[in-house]
Motif scaffolding. Structure first.
Motif, PDB file in Angstrom:
ATOM      1  N   THR A  21       0.764  -1.138   0.108  1.00 32.79           N
ATOM      2  CA  THR A  21       0.004   0.126  -0.006  1.00 32.79           C
ATOM      3  C   THR A  21       0.904   1.204   0.070  1.00 32.79           C
ATOM      4  OG1 THR A  21       0.003  -0.118   2.466  1.00 32.79           O
ATOM      5  CG2 THR A  21      -2.115  -1.044   1.415  1.00 32.79           C
ATOM      6  N   ASP A  22       0.248   2.351  -0.325  1.00 28.89           N
ATOM      7  CA  ASP A  22       0.870   3.729  -0.373  1.00 28.89           C
ATOM      8  C   ASP A  22       0.376   4.254   0.849  1.00 28.89           C
ATOM      9  OD1 ASP A  22       1.665   6.370  -0.558  1.00 28.89           O
ATOM     10  OD2 ASP A  22       1.492   6.328  -2.722  1.00 28.89           O
ATOM     11  N   ARG A  23       1.190   4.107   1.979  1.00 30.84           N
ATOM     12  CA  ARG A  23       0.671   4.440   3.255  1.00 30.84           C
ATOM     13  C   ARG A  23       0.333   6.031   3.288  1.00 30.84           C
ATOM     14  NH1 ARG A  23       2.409   0.879   8.468  1.00 30.84           N
ATOM     15  NH2 ARG A  23       1.797  -1.025   7.527  1.00 30.84           N
ATOM     16  N   PRO A  24       1.296   6.887   2.862  1.00 29.37           N
ATOM     17  CA  PRO A  24       1.291   8.243   2.985  1.00 29.37           C
ATOM     18  C   PRO A  24      -0.088   8.891   2.085  1.00 29.37           C
ATOM     19  CG  PRO A  24       3.449   8.010   2.949  1.00 29.37           C
ATOM     20  CD  PRO A  24       2.601   6.560   2.498  1.00 29.37           C
ATOM     21  N   ALA A  25      -0.198   8.265   0.943  1.00 28.27           N
ATOM     22  CA  ALA A  25      -1.205   8.688  -0.063  1.00 28.27           C
ATOM     23  C   ALA A  25      -2.790   8.300   0.575  1.00 28.27           C
ATOM     24  CB  ALA A  25      -1.176   7.883  -1.363  1.00 28.27           C
ATOM     25  N   ALA A  26      -2.639   7.179   1.264  1.00 26.04           N
ATOM     26  CA  ALA A  26      -3.880   6.583   1.760  1.00 26.04           C
ATOM     27  C   ALA A  26      -4.274   7.489   2.975  1.00 26.04           C
ATOM     28  CB  ALA A  26      -3.824   5.142   2.147  1.00 26.04           C
ATOM     29  N   GLU A  27      -3.371   7.610   3.724  1.00 25.81           N
ATOM     30  CA  GLU A  27      -3.629   8.595   5.170  1.00 25.81           C
ATOM     31  C   GLU A  27      -4.163   9.949   4.603  1.00 25.81           C
ATOM     32  OE1 GLU A  27      -0.536   8.496   7.863  1.00 25.81           O
ATOM     33  OE2 GLU A  27      -0.763   6.127   8.115  1.00 25.81           O
ATOM     34  N   ALA A  28      -3.393  10.386   3.698  1.00 29.55           N
ATOM     35  CA  ALA A  28      -3.789  11.927   3.245  1.00 29.55           C
ATOM     36  C   ALA A  28      -5.420  11.776   2.641  1.00 29.55           C
ATOM     37  CB  ALA A  28      -2.818  12.180   2.030  1.00 29.55           C
ATOM     38  N   ALA A  29      -5.635  10.929   2.017  1.00 30.37           N
ATOM     39  CA  ALA A  29      -6.788  10.889   1.329  1.00 30.37           C
ATOM     40  C   ALA A  29      -8.242  10.600   2.450  1.00 30.37           C
ATOM     41  CB  ALA A  29      -6.846   9.798   0.149  1.00 30.37           C
ATOM     42  N   ILE A  30      -7.625   9.683   3.455  1.00 33.87           N
ATOM     43  CA  ILE A  30      -8.966   9.310   4.068  1.00 33.87           C
ATOM     44  C   ILE A  30      -8.973  10.470   5.251  1.00 33.87           C
ATOM     45  CG2 ILE A  30      -9.155   8.104   6.485  1.00 33.87           C
ATOM     46  CD1 ILE A  30      -7.856   5.629   4.891  1.00 33.87           C
ATOM     47  N   SER A  31      -7.812  11.094   5.555  1.00 36.59           N
ATOM     48  CA  SER A  31      -7.614  12.365   6.333  1.00 36.59           C
ATOM     49  C   SER A  31      -8.722  13.569   5.693  1.00 36.59           C
ATOM     50  CB  SER A  31      -6.544  12.930   6.402  1.00 36.59           C
ATOM     51  OG  SER A  31      -5.839  12.037   7.489  1.00 36.59           O
ATOM     52  N   GLY A  32      -8.581  13.606   4.484  1.00 39.05           N
ATOM     53  CA  GLY A  32      -9.153  14.589   3.682  1.00 39.05           C
ATOM     54  C   GLY A  32     -10.853  14.261   3.843  1.00 39.05           C
ATOM     55  N   LEU A  80     -19.779   9.260   6.003  1.00 37.98           N
ATOM     56  CA  LEU A  80     -19.329   9.172   4.704  1.00 37.98           C
ATOM     57  C   LEU A  80     -19.972   8.463   3.728  1.00 37.98           C
ATOM     58  CD1 LEU A  80     -15.533   7.831   5.927  1.00 37.98           C
ATOM     59  CD2 LEU A  80     -16.179   9.931   4.823  1.00 37.98           C
ATOM     60  N   ARG A  81     -21.061   7.669   4.096  1.00 35.51           N
ATOM     61  CA  ARG A  81     -22.092   7.115   3.309  1.00 35.51           C
ATOM     62  C   ARG A  81     -22.830   8.169   2.744  1.00 35.51           C
ATOM     63  NH1 ARG A  81     -23.183   2.903   6.794  1.00 35.51           N
ATOM     64  NH2 ARG A  81     -25.130   3.705   7.053  1.00 35.51           N
ATOM     65  N   ALA A  82     -23.012   9.279   3.574  1.00 36.97           N
ATOM     66  CA  ALA A  82     -24.021  10.477   3.232  1.00 36.97           C
ATOM     67  C   ALA A  82     -23.158  11.247   2.282  1.00 36.97           C
ATOM     68  CB  ALA A  82     -24.487  10.971   4.216  1.00 36.97           C
ATOM     69  N   LEU A  83     -22.005  11.394   2.579  1.00 39.41           N
ATOM     70  CA  LEU A  83     -21.043  12.180   1.589  1.00 39.41           C
ATOM     71  C   LEU A  83     -21.166  11.645   0.307  1.00 39.41           C
ATOM     72  CD1 LEU A  83     -18.960  14.468   1.640  1.00 39.41           C
ATOM     73  CD2 LEU A  83     -17.153  12.746   1.866  1.00 39.41           C
ATOM     74  N   ARG A  84     -20.879  10.282   0.271  1.00 43.71           N
ATOM     75  CA  ARG A  84     -20.972   9.665  -1.197  1.00 43.71           C
ATOM     76  C   ARG A  84     -22.304   9.684  -1.971  1.00 43.71           C
ATOM     77  NH1 ARG A  84     -21.881   3.693  -2.472  1.00 43.71           N
ATOM     78  NH2 ARG A  84     -22.478   3.979  -4.466  1.00 43.71           N
ATOM     79  N   TYR A 134     -12.265  12.502   6.120  1.00 44.52           N
ATOM     80  CA  TYR A 134     -12.690  12.938   7.480  1.00 44.52           C
ATOM     81  C   TYR A 134     -12.945  14.588   7.577  1.00 44.52           C
ATOM     82  CZ  TYR A 134     -11.894   8.607  10.399  1.00 44.52           C
ATOM     83  OH  TYR A 134     -12.012   7.511  10.838  1.00 44.52           O
ATOM     84  N   ARG A 135     -12.000  15.266   7.092  1.00 42.47           N
ATOM     85  CA  ARG A 135     -12.411  16.835   7.194  1.00 42.47           C
ATOM     86  C   ARG A 135     -13.589  17.206   6.433  1.00 42.47           C
ATOM     87  NH1 ARG A 135      -6.613  16.910   5.611  1.00 42.47           N
ATOM     88  NH2 ARG A 135      -5.451  17.044   7.376  1.00 42.47           N
ATOM     89  N   LEU A 136     -13.977  16.434   5.296  1.00 44.60           N
ATOM     90  CA  LEU A 136     -15.119  16.802   4.808  1.00 44.60           C
ATOM     91  C   LEU A 136     -16.121  16.806   5.478  1.00 44.60           C
ATOM     92  CD1 LEU A 136     -14.818  15.908   0.883  1.00 44.60           C
ATOM     93  CD2 LEU A 136     -14.575  18.073   1.708  1.00 44.60           C
ATOM     94  N   ILE A 137     -16.486  15.712   6.616  1.00 42.38           N
ATOM     95  CA  ILE A 137     -17.346  15.466   7.301  1.00 42.38           C
ATOM     96  C   ILE A 137     -17.388  16.287   8.544  1.00 42.38           C
ATOM     97  CG2 ILE A 137     -18.405  13.325   6.213  1.00 42.38           C
ATOM     98  CD1 ILE A 137     -16.736  11.878   8.420  1.00 42.38           C
ATOM     99  N   GLY A 138     -16.218  17.307   8.657  1.00 39.74           N
ATOM    100  CA  GLY A 138     -16.262  18.144   9.872  1.00 39.74           C
ATOM    101  C   GLY A 138     -15.484  17.370  10.783  1.00 39.74           C
ATOM    102  N   ARG A 149     -13.310   4.564  12.545  1.00 38.21           N
ATOM    103  CA  ARG A 149     -13.926   4.955  13.762  1.00 38.21           C
ATOM    104  C   ARG A 149     -13.590   6.495  14.088  1.00 38.21           C
ATOM    105  NH1 ARG A 149     -11.755  -0.398  14.461  1.00 38.21           N
ATOM    106  NH2 ARG A 149     -13.123  -1.828  15.670  1.00 38.21           N
ATOM    107  N   GLN A 150     -14.201   7.074  15.131  1.00 33.44           N
ATOM    108  CA  GLN A 150     -14.088   8.306  15.260  1.00 33.44           C
ATOM    109  C   GLN A 150     -12.730   8.906  15.554  1.00 33.44           C
ATOM    110  OE1 GLN A 150     -17.677  10.202  17.899  1.00 33.44           O
ATOM    111  NE2 GLN A 150     -17.663   8.045  18.113  1.00 33.44           N
TER     112      GLN A 150
END
Lengths: 344, 129
Positions: A23-34, A81-85, A36-40, A181-182
């Motif tokens: 896996t590309d850990r930095p890329a995955a963490e950046a995307a997942i963090s993004g 995240l499901r609602a965001l999608r 999380y931010r979109l849902i506040g 998780r939260q």
């Protein structure tokens, strides 16, 4: 053109989904963090594990007690995240002009459905329980479809929609399954081995595990049927007789070969008859001593290596006539089946 | 198979016997019926140039395809029997194609396409080859 472009996008996304690269850990963490931010929410702490099995067995430090994997679909983050999608998809769907609808439907058929089938067949077996709305939300099938709406169907996205899709796409391309998780997100490494047939349609490996992770978790599968390892290593008539699952039994018999199975299991020949529609070959009916009889036939077509495959079908125990038994498999009488002109 | 060119089909048609009777292709059988029939509630579609996918194998591959010259064949996924896949009516010869079984040629007429079943404890199940 649509078909070729859709096929290229499907292969690209299938390759990412079924990848065994690290896996590309930095890329995955950046995307997942993004996301999380979109849902506040603030970006979570990341907890990496070697396999989905490890993720499902691990309660990471800092996780809320209510966030057990059994209640995955009720966790707050996947719900949001499901609602965001859903909001992204609904927003894009509204922008599809009427004249583009046929292309969109074609893309759904060529991308979304086959990718969904491949993910279900090849990746879900690593999860237990296998169902869950959150897993569908992570699936590349919908991401590839919306990617293609933009690239092939010419549907225009707003800048905000593009940003959201890009985050989902980067997460899907960079890592394997993840459990948000939260305060902590568990992310699995990809498998180290994944063997499929028919271009990623189903798991298949006659020589070893079909799916294997770095921590040793593995499953065996033949033509999409999950099997115990004895089916690969030592399929004996005794084990086959004890196996309650009909799919597993069939896989084991095919591994052994139908004619070898009939011989080694000592099945009694009830009767044989010329195979209508397949000149020069016989239908052979065997008594298994159980609740079914076995009808052994020879394929009407040559295999790629020039041989003819023998195959068996289970039929009700009351048949004594192989032609009547063959007719039964198609819902026909012996008389009807005896008029078969050709079988390939 | 859907990308099969017309030339490929013509080349195949030279070698495929076109028959009026009962024929089987792996786990499918084509049963001629005194036609034409029009079951109530059946939704007919014209067989498009790329053909109709009758049945996919186990998990996606090895599809049985029905192909016909445009305008010569219509198909309905109507099931009178639980093993049935549907019915087609052809005014010219049509072909059933499959990557691992030889092609079948059917003479003009009406045919029921039916799946194969197997016996298992307590009932039957459809065969997926």
């Amino acid at each position: 053109m649509v078909r070729h472009e859709a096929a290229a996008i499907r292969e690209q996304w299938l390759g990412r989904a079924l990848s065994t690269r690290p896996t590309d850990r930095p890329a995955a963490e950046a995307a997942i963090s993004g996301l999380y931010r979109l849902i506040g929410l603030s970006p979570p702490r990341f907890h990496w594990v070697a396999s989905p099995a490890a993720a499902l067995e691990t309660m990471p430090p800092g996780a809320a007690h209510s966030e057990t994997v059994q209640r995955l679909d009720a966790w707050p983050v996947p719900t949001r995240l499901r609602a965001l999608r859903a909001e992204l998809c609904a927003g894009v769907d509204l922008r599809i002009e009427r004249e583009r609808q046929p292309v969109v439907q074609e893309l759904h058929r060529l991308l979304w459905l086959p990718l969904g089938r491949s993910i279900d067949a090849c990746l879900l077996p690593a999860l237990n329980p296998r169902t869950g709305r959150w897993y569908e939300t992570q699936s590349v099938s919908w991401i590839a479809h919306y990617d293609a709406l933009r690239r092939v169907a010419g549907v225009s996205f707003t800048a905000a929609q593009l940003r959201v899709l890009a985050l989902w796409a980067r997460a899907a391309a960079a890592c394997h399954w993840w459990w948000p998780r939260q305060h902590v997100c568990v992310v699995s490494e990809r498998p180290v081995a994944l063997h499929t047939e028919e271009g990623g349609a189903r798991l298949h490996n006659p020589d070893g595990p079909a799916l294997r992770y770095a921590d040793g978790w593995r499953i065996h599968a033949l033509h999409g049927t999950r099997v115990p390892d004895w089916v690969l290593t030592d399929p004996t008539p005794e084990r086959i007789a004890d196996e309650p699952n009909v799919e597993v039994r069939r896989s084991a018999i095919e591994r052994l070969g139908w004619s070898a199975y009939v011989e080694r299991a000592g099945l009694r020949l009830v009767a044989s008859a010329p195979d209508p529609g397949n000149p020069g070959f016989e239908l052979r009916l065997y008594d298994t001593g159980g609740s079914s009889r076995v009808l052994l036939a020879v394929n009407g077509s040559l295999e790629r290596d020039g041989s003819r495959r023998q195959y068996g079908l289970t039929v009700p125990p009351y048949f004594g006539d192989p032609v009547a038994a063959a007719g039964w498999t198609y819902g026909l009488s012996a008389d009807q089946y005896s008029r078969l002109l050709r079988r390939t | 198979m859907t990308d099969m060119s017309v030339l490929d089909q013509v080349e195949q048609s030279l070698r495929i016997p076109v028959l009026e009777g009962l024929q089987a292709q792996g786990d499918l059988i084509v049963i001629p019926v005194p036609g034409p029939i029009d079951p109530p509630g059946a939704r007919w579609v014209r067989v498009p140039p790329e053909g109709v996918e009758l049945l996919r194998g186990g998990a996606g591959g090895n599809t049985h395809m029905l192909v016909a010259e445009p305008g010569t064949c219509r198909w309905t996924p109507h099931r009178a029997d639980w093993q049935d896949l549907g019915v087609f009516t052809a005014s010219a010869e049509v072909y059933l194609l499959h990557p691992e079984h030889g092609a079948l040629g059917c003479a003009p007429g009406t045919y029921v396409v039916r799946r194969q079943r197997e016996h298992e404890r307590g009932g039957s199940r459809l065969v997926a080859d």
